[in-house]
Scaffold this motif. Sequence first.
Motif, PDB file in Angstrom:
ATOM      1  N   GLY A   8       0.516  -1.012   0.294  1.00 30.73           N
ATOM      2  CA  GLY A   8      -0.213   0.194  -0.192  1.00 30.73           C
ATOM      3  C   GLY A   8       0.540   0.879   0.007  1.00 30.73           C
ATOM      4  O   GLY A   8       1.692   1.047   0.377  1.00 30.73           O
ATOM      5  N   VAL A  14      -4.659   3.646   0.919  1.00 35.09           N
ATOM      6  CA  VAL A  14      -4.326   2.782   0.186  1.00 35.09           C
ATOM      7  C   VAL A  14      -4.309   0.816   0.472  1.00 35.09           C
ATOM      8  O   VAL A  14      -2.786   1.415   0.765  1.00 35.09           O
ATOM      9  CB  VAL A  14      -4.531   2.803  -1.865  1.00 35.09           C
ATOM     10  N   ARG A  15      -4.646   0.167  -0.321  1.00 31.47           N
ATOM     11  CA  ARG A  15      -3.967  -1.143   0.618  1.00 31.47           C
ATOM     12  C   ARG A  15      -4.453  -2.118  -0.676  1.00 31.47           C
ATOM     13  O   ARG A  15      -5.208  -1.538  -1.393  1.00 31.47           O
ATOM     14  CB  ARG A  15      -4.290  -1.682   1.423  1.00 31.47           C
ATOM     15  N   TYR A  16      -3.436  -3.229  -1.072  1.00 30.61           N
ATOM     16  CA  TYR A  16      -3.742  -3.658  -2.259  1.00 30.61           C
ATOM     17  C   TYR A  16      -3.314  -5.257  -1.867  1.00 30.61           C
ATOM     18  O   TYR A  16      -2.802  -5.661  -0.761  1.00 30.61           O
ATOM     19  CB  TYR A  16      -2.877  -3.177  -3.749  1.00 30.61           C
ATOM     20  N   HIS A  54      -7.618  -3.502  -5.050  1.00 31.67           N
ATOM     21  CA  HIS A  54      -7.457  -2.592  -3.942  1.00 31.67           C
ATOM     22  C   HIS A  54      -8.401  -1.711  -3.583  1.00 31.67           C
ATOM     23  O   HIS A  54     -10.017  -1.633  -3.610  1.00 31.67           O
ATOM     24  CB  HIS A  54      -5.578  -1.592  -4.427  1.00 31.67           C
TER      25      HIS A  54
END
Lengths: 138, 139
Positions: A8, A14-16, A54
């Motif tokens: 991220g 934001v995290r993926y 994400h």
Amino acid sequence: MSKKIEGGCLCGAVRYESDAEPLFAVNCHCRHCQMTSGSTHIPGIGLPAAAFSHTGDVTWYKIQNDRGGQSMRAFCPTCGTPIMGQIEGEEILFLHVITLDDPGGFAPQMDIFESSAQPWDRFDDTLPRFAKMPPMGE
Amino acid sequence: MSHKIKGGCQCGAVRYSTDAEPMVTFNCHCTHCQQASGAPFTTAVAVQRENMTISGDVIEHTQTSDLGTLVHRFSCAKCGAYVYGISDGFGATAVNAVTLDDASWVEPQMEVYVSSAQPWTHMDPALPKFDKLPPMEES
């Protein structure tokens, strides 16, 4: 890199994640990667866009590339971290490996866009280099 | 020879300019520079903070450095390019060298925060390297 892909941005907005195996691993020295990162190149891995998800908002910026298409770059609008790139219309993401929770296992296969590289950039002499993209089937 | 420090982001929205001479040019491998850039290090040209003229809408992200002082990093709000940073501790603005209109004169003088460098980062063996920073005085 066989473990789950997770990462991220700097601020955490934001995290993926992805369970896919990387399709390729390269150091890209193109001008767009330089200008996006403020660095001499971006190390990245290719992932199928369909196998990548994400959370959190990203902003996409489009710019004409030298092959007549649009290159797109995603960054976090809160902290500015550049996360990934994609060619418009293609289904492969170029994930910036520094944004992985654990980027230590990155093993680039090649350097691309050497023709754009800054003179003070340094290359691993054991890796193949290409002036632009490597030859590939269309 | 004087080097004009003038440049900006790829979309042109953020521009900077100064007549000041660069204080130092360095490759920074700290984790904050890595994360802010999406790259293994940044090559930065530092000038005295009050000498820089900057325009355009930016995303600002501020962190506390391991020296306990604030570092502010600025990316273009439109194209996401990581353009420059400001160190409160050093009283300096550092522009990322690749964003210069003319980067032909750039030669990094040292590598700093190599203790945080990725194991696969390729560095110039001839440059002095510092686990963190070289000995210096903060302003």
